[in-house]
Design an enzyme around this catalytic site. Structure first.
Site, PDB file in Angstrom:
ATOM      1  N   ARG A   6       0.851  -1.196   0.000  1.00  0.00           N
ATOM      2  CA  ARG A   6       0.000   0.000   0.000  1.00  0.00           C
ATOM      3  C   ARG A   6       0.884   1.242   0.000  1.00  0.00           C
ATOM      4  NH1 ARG A   6      -5.054  -2.174   1.523  1.00  0.00           N
ATOM      5  NH2 ARG A   6      -6.192  -1.815  -0.384  1.00  0.00           N
ATOM      6  N   GLN A  51       0.214   2.501  -5.905  1.00  0.00           N
ATOM      7  CA  GLN A  51      -1.235   2.761  -5.949  1.00  0.00           C
ATOM      8  C   GLN A  51      -1.866   2.376  -7.285  1.00  0.00           C
ATOM      9  OE1 GLN A  51      -1.807   6.832  -4.824  1.00  0.00           O
ATOM     10  NE2 GLN A  51      -2.821   6.281  -2.938  1.00  0.00           N
ATOM     11  N   ASP A  75      -2.718  -1.251  -7.484  1.00  0.00           N
ATOM     12  CA  ASP A  75      -3.391  -1.779  -6.300  1.00  0.00           C
ATOM     13  C   ASP A  75      -4.794  -2.292  -6.643  1.00  0.00           C
ATOM     14  OD1 ASP A  75      -4.584  -2.235  -3.886  1.00  0.00           O
ATOM     15  OD2 ASP A  75      -4.058  -0.304  -3.002  1.00  0.00           O
ATOM     16  N   SER A 105      -7.590  -2.302  -3.910  1.00  0.00           N
ATOM     17  CA  SER A 105      -8.304  -1.022  -3.798  1.00  0.00           C
ATOM     18  C   SER A 105      -9.275  -0.808  -4.944  1.00  0.00           C
ATOM     19  CB  SER A 105      -7.319   0.156  -3.773  1.00  0.00           C
ATOM     20  OG  SER A 105      -6.637   0.180  -2.560  1.00  0.00           O
ATOM     21  N   TYR A 117      -3.111  -1.168   7.775  1.00  0.00           N
ATOM     22  CA  TYR A 117      -4.180  -2.119   8.072  1.00  0.00           C
ATOM     23  C   TYR A 117      -4.514  -2.084   9.564  1.00  0.00           C
ATOM     24  CZ  TYR A 117      -3.558  -4.168   3.454  1.00  0.00           C
ATOM     25  OH  TYR A 117      -3.502  -4.357   2.102  1.00  0.00           O
TER      26      TYR A 117
HETATM   27  P1  NAD Z   1      -9.362  -3.568   4.805  1.00  0.00           P
HETATM   28  O1  NAD Z   1     -10.184  -4.082   3.680  1.00  0.00           O
HETATM   29  O2  NAD Z   1      -8.220  -4.359   5.294  1.00  0.00           O
HETATM   30  O3  NAD Z   1     -10.318  -3.334   6.070  1.00  0.00           O
HETATM   31  C1  NAD Z   1     -11.498  -2.516   5.937  1.00  0.00           C
HETATM   32  C2  NAD Z   1     -11.623  -1.654   7.149  1.00  0.00           C
HETATM   33  O4  NAD Z   1     -12.029  -2.438   8.265  1.00  0.00           O
HETATM   34  C3  NAD Z   1     -10.336  -0.953   7.591  1.00  0.00           C
HETATM   35  O5  NAD Z   1     -10.533   0.434   7.545  1.00  0.00           O
HETATM   36  C4  NAD Z   1     -10.112  -1.477   9.003  1.00  0.00           C
HETATM   37  O6  NAD Z   1      -9.552  -0.486   9.846  1.00  0.00           O
HETATM   38  C5  NAD Z   1     -11.521  -1.816   9.410  1.00  0.00           C
HETATM   39  N1  NAD Z   1     -11.680  -2.694  10.575  1.00  0.00           N
HETATM   40  C6  NAD Z   1     -10.947  -3.755  10.981  1.00  0.00           C
HETATM   41  N2  NAD Z   1     -11.453  -4.279  12.126  1.00  0.00           N
HETATM   42  C7  NAD Z   1     -12.550  -3.545  12.429  1.00  0.00           C
HETATM   43  C8  NAD Z   1     -13.511  -3.600  13.474  1.00  0.00           C
HETATM   44  N3  NAD Z   1     -13.448  -4.507  14.469  1.00  0.00           N
HETATM   45  N4  NAD Z   1     -14.491  -2.677  13.468  1.00  0.00           N
HETATM   46  C9  NAD Z   1     -14.591  -1.738  12.504  1.00  0.00           C
HETATM   47  N5  NAD Z   1     -13.719  -1.632  11.496  1.00  0.00           N
HETATM   48  C10 NAD Z   1     -12.701  -2.541  11.451  1.00  0.00           C
HETATM   49  O7  NAD Z   1      -8.898  -2.089   4.508  1.00  0.00           O
HETATM   50  P2  NAD Z   1      -8.472  -1.442   3.125  1.00  0.00           P
HETATM   51  O8  NAD Z   1      -9.638  -0.837   2.495  1.00  0.00           O
HETATM   52  O9  NAD Z   1      -7.706  -2.448   2.362  1.00  0.00           O
HETATM   53  O10 NAD Z   1      -7.523  -0.296   3.633  1.00  0.00           O
HETATM   54  C11 NAD Z   1      -6.495  -0.589   4.568  1.00  0.00           C
HETATM   55  C12 NAD Z   1      -5.595   0.604   4.741  1.00  0.00           C
HETATM   56  O11 NAD Z   1      -4.788   0.785   3.593  1.00  0.00           O
HETATM   57  C13 NAD Z   1      -6.295   1.920   4.965  1.00  0.00           C
HETATM   58  O12 NAD Z   1      -5.528   2.632   5.897  1.00  0.00           O
HETATM   59  C14 NAD Z   1      -6.233   2.587   3.640  1.00  0.00           C
HETATM   60  O13 NAD Z   1      -6.318   3.994   3.727  1.00  0.00           O
HETATM   61  C15 NAD Z   1      -4.869   2.146   3.221  1.00  0.00           C
HETATM   62  N6  NAD Z   1      -4.664   2.215   1.777  1.00  0.00           N
HETATM   63  C16 NAD Z   1      -3.529   2.813   1.340  1.00  0.00           C
HETATM   64  C17 NAD Z   1      -3.273   2.856  -0.011  1.00  0.00           C
HETATM   65  C18 NAD Z   1      -2.026   3.501  -0.512  1.00  0.00           C
HETATM   66  O14 NAD Z   1      -1.425   4.260   0.176  1.00  0.00           O
HETATM   67  N7  NAD Z   1      -1.580   3.172  -1.700  1.00  0.00           N
HETATM   68  C19 NAD Z   1      -4.159   2.286  -0.906  1.00  0.00           C
HETATM   69  C20 NAD Z   1      -5.306   1.662  -0.403  1.00  0.00           C
HETATM   70  C21 NAD Z   1      -5.539   1.612   0.958  1.00  0.00           C
END
Ligand code: NAD
Length: 374
Positions: free
Chosen positions: A120, A125, A128, A131, A226
């Site tokens: 990530r 990006q 990804d 995403s 994460y």
């Molecule tokens: P994910 O699919 O792993 O999880 C979805 C969401 O569930 C997350 O926001 C997580 O905090 C939340 N979660 C976990 N346990 C929980 C609980 N008990 N109750 C409520 N919520 C809970 O997440 P994702 O969409 O893959 O994103 C993960 C991270 O990666 C985020 O911080 C996102 O901003 C980041 N991200 C960064 C990039 C980048 O920089 N290139 C790209 C995509 C995502």
């Protein structure tokens, strides 16, 4: 260098890994692209469209011999021995749960890249796919809920009376959750959201939704952003904090995930029992264990009038756009490591992105996280 794209074999998978515009760009780089006859049928792309983009249409067995194989889903295990030794295979792999498959890929000298392991980082990006697909899945959760709910989302003030907006509660605000908030807001709903990562609060507010505050003590996130798993006590506090919001909501959408682990149960049977008959729950985590007690994969279950939607492959419901985005992710990955002089994709084993997503190489499991998972 030959690139082969076989048809997906997973039941009802309508997405395709490569669309003609990406074929065109790869052919211009000097690649020979082999497409299985009928690949694009599910999204109304004909073999002719691929040929116009410069691809060659062929049968499955010939293209499995390509230097690079591109897919959406993991390969059928029985096809791995048919791939060329030393070939590069790029797809979602689910490597934490597919040890036998990973071993088979290593045994057959395949260099397997797992799309869910692309780091990530800012540089990655554009590749990804987690995403790009989660973004669409977030949109689909709201579309499903809006269609099943017997009320409308926006507020209406009419001579026949005033209709108050639907209340939507989104649990888990990663990529999918953010898109779900934005989509529900566009439809005029009153939206609330919760996530265990406190940094999310600002993002929720910037979309015009309300962040539900629950004091869970130390939660935090991993270096990749994460969520960390909560303790059982923290999870219980979370559930108590959310129960009232759920009971007042018309729609609850759960998207909570823990990377490489089973999804947390954030809605128990008791919480569902307290919800209003007619309300809708969409459990987006149903394929990784489920966020909602009682949700069933690929089913809609009604419990005391509350409909729990557990449909899988949500991005596949927008197959055309999902394919467009996934295809761009793959093209961007290939382009990043394309040697212009030799006209070929080169695995740079020292590169951070490749280190993150390459699972098997030259007969071994090379990814530390997967290797240590015994
Ligand atoms: P994910 O699919 O792993 O999880 C979805 C969401 O569930 C997350 O926001 C997580 O905090 C939340 N979660 C976990 N346990 C929980 C609980 N008990 N109750 C409520 N919520 C809970 O997440 P994702 O969409 O893959 O994103 C993960 C991270 O990666 C985020 O911080 C996102 O901003 C980041 N991200 C960064 C990039 C980048 O920089 N290139 C790209 C995509 C995502």
């Amino acid at each position: 260098m030959t690139i082969g794209v076989p048809k997906e074999t997973f039941p009802n998978e309508k997405r395709v890994a490569l669309i003609p515009s990406s074929v065109d760009r790869l052919v211009k780089k000097g690649a020979k692209v082999l497409i299985e006859a009928g690949l694009g049928q599910t999204i109304n792309i004909s073999d002719d469209d691929y040929v116009k983009a410069g691809a060659t249409i062929c049968d499955r067995s010939s293209l499995l011999n390509a230097d690079i194989i591109l897919r959406i889903r993991k390969p059928p295990v029985e096809e791995i021995s048919k791939l060329k030794k030393g070939a590069i295979h790029i797809s979602f792999l689910d490597p934490f749960n597919e040890r036998a498959l990973v071993d088979e890929l290593a045994k057959n000298q395949i260099s397997a890249i797992s799309m869910e392991m692309i780091p990530r980082s800012t540089r990655a990006q554009k590749m990804d796919a987690l995403s790009s697909q989660a973004n669409l899945a977030g949109y689909v959760t709201v579309m499903l809920a809006a269609e099943r709910l017997d009320r409308i989302f926006p507020m209406l003030m009419t001579p026949a009376g005033t209709i108050s907006p639907a209340k939507v509660f989104i649990i888990g605000v990663g990529v999918a959750g953010l898109q779900a908030i934005a989509t529900a807001k566009r439809l005029g709903a009153r939206v609330e959201a919760f996530d265990t990562r406190p940094v999310v609060e600002e993002q929720v507010k910037s979309l015009g939704a309300k962040f539900i505050k629950i004091d869970l003590g130390e939660t935090g996130q991993t270096k990749d952003g994460y969520a960390k798993a909560l303790t059982p006590e923290q999870l219980e506090i979370q559930r108590q904090g959310m129960a009232k919001v759920c009971s007042q909501s018309d729609v609850v959408i759960t998207t909570a995930q823990l990377f490489g682990r089973k999804a947390p149960v954030v809605l128990t049977k008791d919480m569902v029992a307290q919800m209003k008959p007619g309300s809708i729950i969409v459990d987006m985590a149903v394929e990784s264990g489920g966020n909602v007690e009682g949700s069933k994969l690929n089913e809609e279950v009604v419990v005391n009038g509350v409909r729990i939607i557990g449909l899988g492959n949500l991005p596949g419901r927008t197959a055309s756009h999902a394919s467009q985005m996934y295809s761009a992710n793959l093209h961007n990955l290939l382009e990043e490591y394309w040697d212009k002089d030799q006209k070929m994709f080169k695995l740079n084993l020292e590169d951070e992105i490749i280190k993150g997503c390459l699972i098997t190489h030259q007969g071994s499991i090379v990814n530390e996280m997967v290797k240590n998972l015994k």
